[in-house]
Structures are given as structure tokens and as C-alpha cells.
Motif scaffolding. Structure first.
Motif, mmCIF file in Angstrom:
data_model
loop_
_atom_site.group_PDB
_atom_site.id
_atom_site.type_symbol
_atom_site.label_atom_id
_atom_site.label_comp_id
_atom_site.label_asym_id
_atom_site.label_seq_id
_atom_site.Cartn_x
_atom_site.Cartn_y
_atom_site.Cartn_z
ATOM 1 N N LYS A 127 9.021 9.488 -11.313
ATOM 2 C CA LYS A 127 9.210 9.856 -9.906
ATOM 3 C C LYS A 127 8.346 8.974 -8.999
ATOM 4 O O LYS A 127 8.814 8.474 -7.975
ATOM 5 C CB LYS A 127 8.860 11.340 -9.729
ATOM 6 N N LYS A 128 7.105 8.781 -9.380
ATOM 7 C CA LYS A 128 6.194 7.950 -8.577
ATOM 8 C C LYS A 128 6.663 6.499 -8.541
ATOM 9 O O LYS A 128 6.671 5.860 -7.484
ATOM 10 C CB LYS A 128 4.779 8.026 -9.148
ATOM 11 N N ASN A 131 9.832 6.287 -6.350
ATOM 12 C CA ASN A 131 9.506 6.528 -4.936
ATOM 13 C C ASN A 131 8.690 5.401 -4.338
ATOM 14 O O ASN A 131 8.847 5.072 -3.143
ATOM 15 C CB ASN A 131 8.763 7.862 -4.782
ATOM 16 N N ILE A 134 11.176 2.911 -3.358
ATOM 17 C CA ILE A 134 11.950 3.388 -2.208
ATOM 18 C C ILE A 134 11.147 3.151 -0.928
ATOM 19 O O ILE A 134 11.666 2.647 0.079
ATOM 20 C CB ILE A 134 12.295 4.884 -2.353
ATOM 21 N N ASN A 135 9.875 3.477 -0.973
ATOM 22 C CA ASN A 135 9.015 3.332 0.205
ATOM 23 C C ASN A 135 8.792 1.877 0.591
ATOM 24 O O ASN A 135 8.584 1.562 1.760
ATOM 25 C CB ASN A 135 7.663 4.024 -0.046
ATOM 26 N N GLU A 142 17.229 8.779 -1.181
ATOM 27 C CA GLU A 142 16.495 10.011 -1.435
ATOM 28 C C GLU A 142 16.486 10.302 -2.933
ATOM 29 O O GLU A 142 17.527 10.276 -3.589
ATOM 30 C CB GLU A 142 17.139 11.179 -0.686
#
Length: 369
Positions: A127-128, A131, A134-135, A142
Motif C-alpha cells: 500500500k505504501k 501510494n 501515486i503521490n 485512488e
């Protein structure tokens, strides 16, 4: 006692397993059934008939947004553009050095929506990692972690489709391997039914909301030819097929090239650490995954056993080993420290004894899907 450890997560079916007499163990932070009767009985029942597994501990992500496919393409090695809506793909998430962060299955729900199944031990790490990317670049994507909202059941075995067909109007035989349909199962709507699994035998995996999983579990077990199976038999079943287990056979310190997973590396596309893996494959300077049989009776290879040459020089190690109920002998996979093509004789050290092994190609057994 283990039952008092509040940090261990119970799946929705925990009470069902206990009531069926399962031996419960801590597996990747979850209470999981090790076995209900014996791992040998459960293993052979899946190979000959059908069994059902609760694998709800697996992580389940939804990735959606306009550039979702672009992100997955960059972070994984396989080519997602090769599959269509209604198909699934096995791949691996890698770090910037080419090490395997996780191996996963990606389901294409639509052009801009994907279901990603990850190993439970890697949920937070994955997940990290996703994400963070993504960031950095993909702000219109999402990532939703639905791991604790949905359950996952696997019905596996040569008769699995025949029995599972009783619960759905979807023609299961018409769903090709690594394809899926979303529809009704056991009277529950919007269930994802996938022709995938971790046993090598024919079967389906059922993704269903937590509030409905008990009904499906109980309905399926009304069929007497289907028995509940635990993670012990799941492990021996996957090993007979040579499927890698994260944390044993693959890790962030092992690349897909080393792990014998070059078939899911598509160099015609751009992805993270592509140049590193290209160089590694070209130069051939890497440890190599190997698979072997132990012909000597009652000698079972286990994780950590050393592999040696005829002069007892250590040349490798075992990452997974077990007794194969089908072959009735010990089987194992592991690594040579170097990509050694020609080694005349290889031995395994079991209880300080040097035992000859036979190198073979994976899978250890052949099964039609």
C-alpha cells in the motif's frame, strides 16, 4: 496461549473453522486453519475430488482512475495491456533494484478499475509503495484497501467446477483459465468468480463481501464430496506445482530473473528497474532457482537445508520442501548461489547425512486446468 493474542486477526469464518475441529495457527498475523483432519487426506482429496479453502487473509486492493493501468505497468513486470476486461494476470511488484516486493494477481474489472490480490504479510508495505508513486505522479488514481471488507474462498479439485456449478447460472466451464465473471453465487449477487487458484488443480476462487461469506461456505460444505482444507495441504499442493511462496522462495532480495519468473517479465514495455533486470539476464551472474526430488525413502527436504556438491562444498540452499503425496517422495525448491548450468552431482544435507537428489523441471506433477 495464542488465542489470547489480540494482535492476531480472525477471518469471518474463524468460528466455523473451530466448530469443524480445525487446528488453528498464527499465519502471517491471521488465525488460519492448519488442518481439519490431516494434511495428507486434504491434499489427496483436492487432487482427486474437491476441497474448499478459506484464504480471506489475502490482501485485496481496488485501484481505479484514468491512469491506473499506466501505474501498474510501471510498477510491475508483466504486460497488463495484453489482457482484456474479465481477465486476470499473474505478475510481481518490484523495487527500484529489481527485487520482488510481492507477487500478485491483477483482475481487470474495467479499463480504469483493477482488483489486485496481494500476500497478507505485504499489505501495508504494498500500500505504501503504490501510494508513494501515486503521490509522485498519478494524482488522479485512488487505491482502496478492501482487505477487511471482503472474503476469499477457493474451491479446488477436478470435481470443483461440477459441484460449484450447482450454485450459479454462470457456466463455469466456459470461464477460461485466468478469466472471471461477476454474478450470482449461492443466491448472493455481485460475486466475483475466478478460474484461478494456488493448488494447480482445476478450480474457482470466490470473492464475496464479509456479510455473505458464511452462507456460501456453509452451502458449499453441504456437498459431502467437498471437504474443508487448511494451509498445510495448500502448501504441499502449491509446492507440487512449483508455485513460489513469498517470504520463503521469493523476497525483496531476489529478482524475478533469479526466481525463474522471467516468463512474467516483458522487456518490450517500460517498467521500474527494467535496465537492472536486462543486465542481470544478459550477464547471467545471478543465483538460480532449482527444483529437485529426493529419491531416498523417508527423507524430506525442508527450508534451510543446504545443497552441496560431491566434495561437500555448499553450493545452495532449500527454500521450500515437503513430502509429495502424489509422487510419494520428498520434493523441494531452492537456489544455487551462482547460475551454474552444469553440476554433475548435487546432494542435500539432512540430519548431517549427505543424500543424493535428482534435479527436475517444474512443475513436479502435470495437471490439466
Amino acid at each position: 496461549m495464542m488465542e489470547n493474542n489480540k494482535n492476531i486477526i480472525k477471518t469471518i469464518l474463524y468460528d466455523n473453522h473451530v466448530n469443524l475441529g480445525a487446528k488453528m495457527v498464527n499465519y502471517s498475523g491471521f488465525y488460519m486453519p492448519l488442518q481439519y483432519t490431516s494434511s495428507l487426506i486434504e491434499h489427496m482429496h483436492v487432487r482427486n475430488y474437491a476441497g474448499i479453502f478459506d484464504v480471506s487473509h489475502m490482501g485485496k486492493f481496488i485501484l481505479k482512475g484514468k491512469h491506473s493501468e499506466d501505474l501498474i505497468q510501471y510498477l510491475t513486470t508483466n504486460d497488463l495491456s495484453k489482457i482484456k476486461t474479465g481477465q486476470a494476470q499473474y505478475s510481481c511488484l518490484i523495487n527500484d533494484k529489481g527485487g520482488i516486493i510481492d507477487d500478485l494477481v491483477i483482475y481487470k474489472i474495467s479499463k480504469e478499475k483493477f482488483l489486485i490480490i496481494v500476500n497478507s504479510i505485504n499489505i501495508e508495505k504494498n500500500k505504501k509503495w503504490i501510494n508513494d508513486h501515486i503521490n509522485k505522479k498519478y494524482h488522479n488514481i485512488e487505491l482502496i484497501d478492501t482487505s477487511r471488507k471482503y472474503s476469499l474462498l477457493a474451491i479446488q479439485g477436478p470435481l470443483s467446477l461440477f459441484y460449484a456449478q450447482k450454485f450459479t447460472n454462470i457456466s463455469l466451464e466456459e470461464i477460461c483459465f485466468y478469466h472471471f465473471k461477476i454474478g450470482e453465487f449461492s443466491g448472493i449477487k455481485d460475486v466475483l468468480i475466478s478460474r484461478t487458484g494456488y493448488t494447480g488443480s482445476k478450480g474457482v476462487e470466490i470473492y464475496v463481501s464479509n456479510e455473505n461469506v458464511k452462507k456460501i461456505w456453509n452451502d458449499v460444505l453441504k456437498i459431502k464430496k467437498i471437504i474443508p482444507c487448511g494451509i498445510a495441504s495448500r502448501n504441499s499442493l502449491r509446492l507440487e506445482m512449483g508455485y513460489r511462496l513469498y517470504g520463503q522462495d521469493i523476497s525483496e532480495n531476489i529478482t524475478p530473473v533469479e526466481a525463474g519468473l522471467s516468463w512474467i517479465i516483458k522487456f518490450e514495455k517500460e517498467f521500474i528497474a527494467k535496465r537492472i533486470l536486462q543486465k542481470q539476464k544478459k550477464e547471467g551472474k545471478y543465483k538460480r532457482l532449482i527444483s529437485f526430488l529426493v529419491e531416498e525413502k523417508n527423507k524430506i527436504p525442508r527450508q534451510g537445508h543446504l545443497l552441496v556438491d560431491e566434495n561437500e562444498k555448499t553450493i545452495g540452499y532449500v527454500t521450500s520442501g515437503s513430502f509429495s503425496p502424489v509422487l510419494k517422495k520428498g520434493i523441494g525448491i531452492g537456489y544455487f548461489f551462482k547460475n551454474q548450468k552444469e553440476i554433475n552431482s548435487v546432494f542435500i544435507i539432512i540430519r548431517k547425512k549427505k543424500i543424493s537428489i535428482k534435479m527436475v523441471k517444474l512443475p513436479f506433477i502435470k495437471i490439466n486446468h
